[in-house]
Design a protein around this motif. Structure first.
Motif, short mmCIF file in Angstrom:
data_model
loop_
_atom_site.label_atom_id
_atom_site.label_comp_id
_atom_site.label_asym_id
_atom_site.label_seq_id
_atom_site.Cartn_x
_atom_site.Cartn_y
_atom_site.Cartn_z
N UNK A 24 0.83 -1.21 0.00
CA UNK A 24 0.00 0.00 0.00
C UNK A 24 0.86 1.26 0.00
N UNK A 25 1.92 1.26 0.81
CA UNK A 25 2.79 2.44 0.88
C UNK A 25 3.49 2.68 -0.46
N UNK A 29 2.85 5.98 -2.92
CA UNK A 29 3.91 6.87 -3.39
C UNK A 29 3.94 6.98 -4.90
N UNK A 30 3.82 5.86 -5.58
CA UNK A 30 3.89 5.87 -7.04
C UNK A 30 2.73 6.63 -7.67
N UNK A 98 11.71 4.45 -10.17
CA UNK A 98 11.14 4.88 -8.89
C UNK A 98 10.97 3.69 -7.94
N UNK A 99 10.85 2.48 -8.48
CA UNK A 99 10.68 1.30 -7.62
C UNK A 99 11.90 1.10 -6.72
N UNK A 100 13.06 1.56 -7.15
CA UNK A 100 14.28 1.41 -6.36
C UNK A 100 14.20 2.17 -5.04
N UNK A 101 13.37 3.22 -5.00
CA UNK A 101 13.23 4.02 -3.78
C UNK A 101 11.79 4.03 -3.27
N UNK A 103 8.54 2.47 -1.13
CA UNK A 103 8.50 1.97 0.23
C UNK A 103 8.09 0.51 0.33
N UNK A 104 8.18 -0.21 -0.81
CA UNK A 104 7.99 -1.66 -0.71
C UNK A 104 9.14 -2.24 0.11
N UNK A 105 10.34 -1.72 -0.13
CA UNK A 105 11.47 -1.95 0.76
C UNK A 105 11.78 -0.58 1.36
N UNK A 106 11.50 -0.41 2.63
CA UNK A 106 11.52 0.92 3.23
C UNK A 106 12.86 1.61 3.08
N UNK A 107 12.81 2.88 2.64
CA UNK A 107 14.00 3.72 2.48
C UNK A 107 13.85 4.92 3.40
#
Length: 239
Positions: A24-25, A29-30, A98-101, A103-107
């Motif tokens: 969801x996060x 964001x996207x 944008x997937x690199x940053x 929040x699927x993997x929190x940054x």
């Protein structure tokens, strides 16, 4: 201590989210980045997680709704391959950068950040401009209308950029802007208190630090800052 504690809290925050919450996060964001590409309103230097994320209660509707919204956009870009590769290429460029940053993997400690979009927006802008060109290139009147519209749009974005530059003038303008959107966010109050303290405005520094403590922020810098304020006021017991 504050550096160690900050890194630790960022890791703990990421680890406590469920897979569906992270989805969801990331989707939120996207989708928000795409909206702000079209109309860059309510830009904040700091986008906080919703409080519900830390208590694992039901998230506001915008977050679960972002998942089907993003999947719909992705599906439409895939469907567009029947006509042209431009839309899909632009969206794919956006998504994979944008997937690199996301929040699927929190940054870090924020759910999104405007600076994450500088490269991804290249794909969206390319697809949009190529799409406009496709419709106006063979029509002289439409071509001139397109140039006029783009010129007006450029002036709009220039004015928005000038306004945004003022936000980054100093730490006070930066964090007071963020505070407008997140008035009860402890990290923002801590940063604002730190700025006021270093500027010699002890009253404002104390108010910001005390509010951060009321918000139960777990950051050594908040207590260190308030301790320094009490020390300067010759109140060693409270310090």
């Amino acid at each position: 201590l504050s550096g160690i504690e900050g890194a630790k809290s960022a890791t703990e925050t990421a680890e406590q989210f469920t897979l569906f919450e992270s989805l969801q996060f990331a989707s939120y964001g996207m989708v928000q980045y795409l909206i702000k590409f079209i109309y860059p309103a309510d830009l904040s230097p700091y986008y906080a997680y919703p409080k519900e994320a830390l208590t694992h209660t039901t998230l506001p509707w915008q977050y679960p709704a972002s998942v089907p919204a993003f999947l719909t956009i992705a599906g439409l870009s895939w469907w567009s391959l029947r006509k042209t590769k431009i839309v899909f290429w632009g969206f794919a460029f956006y998504f994979f950068t944008v997937a690199l940053v996301s929040q699927f993997l929190s940054v870090g400690l924020v759910i999104m950040a405007d600076r994450y979009t500088y490269v991804p927006y290249i794909g969206i802008a390319f697809a949009l401009l190529m799409g406009i060109w496709h419709f106006v290139k063979d029509k002289q009147s439409m071509l001139y209308a397109g140039y006029g519209a783009m010129s007006l749009l450029s002036f709009f974005f220039i004015s928005k950029s000038m306004q945004q530059v003022e936000v980054w003038d100093n730490s006070e303008t930066l964090w007071t802007t963020a505070q407008k959107y997140y008035p009860e966010e402890g990290q923002i109050l801590a940063n604002l208190g730190n700025y006021y303290g270093k500027s010699g405005n002890l009253e404002k520094a104390a108010a910001a630090f005390e509010e951060a403590i009321r918000q139960n922020i777990k950051n050594a810098g908040v207590y260190e800052g308030l301790g320094n304020v009490y020390g300067f006021r010759n109140n060693p017991q409270k310090a």
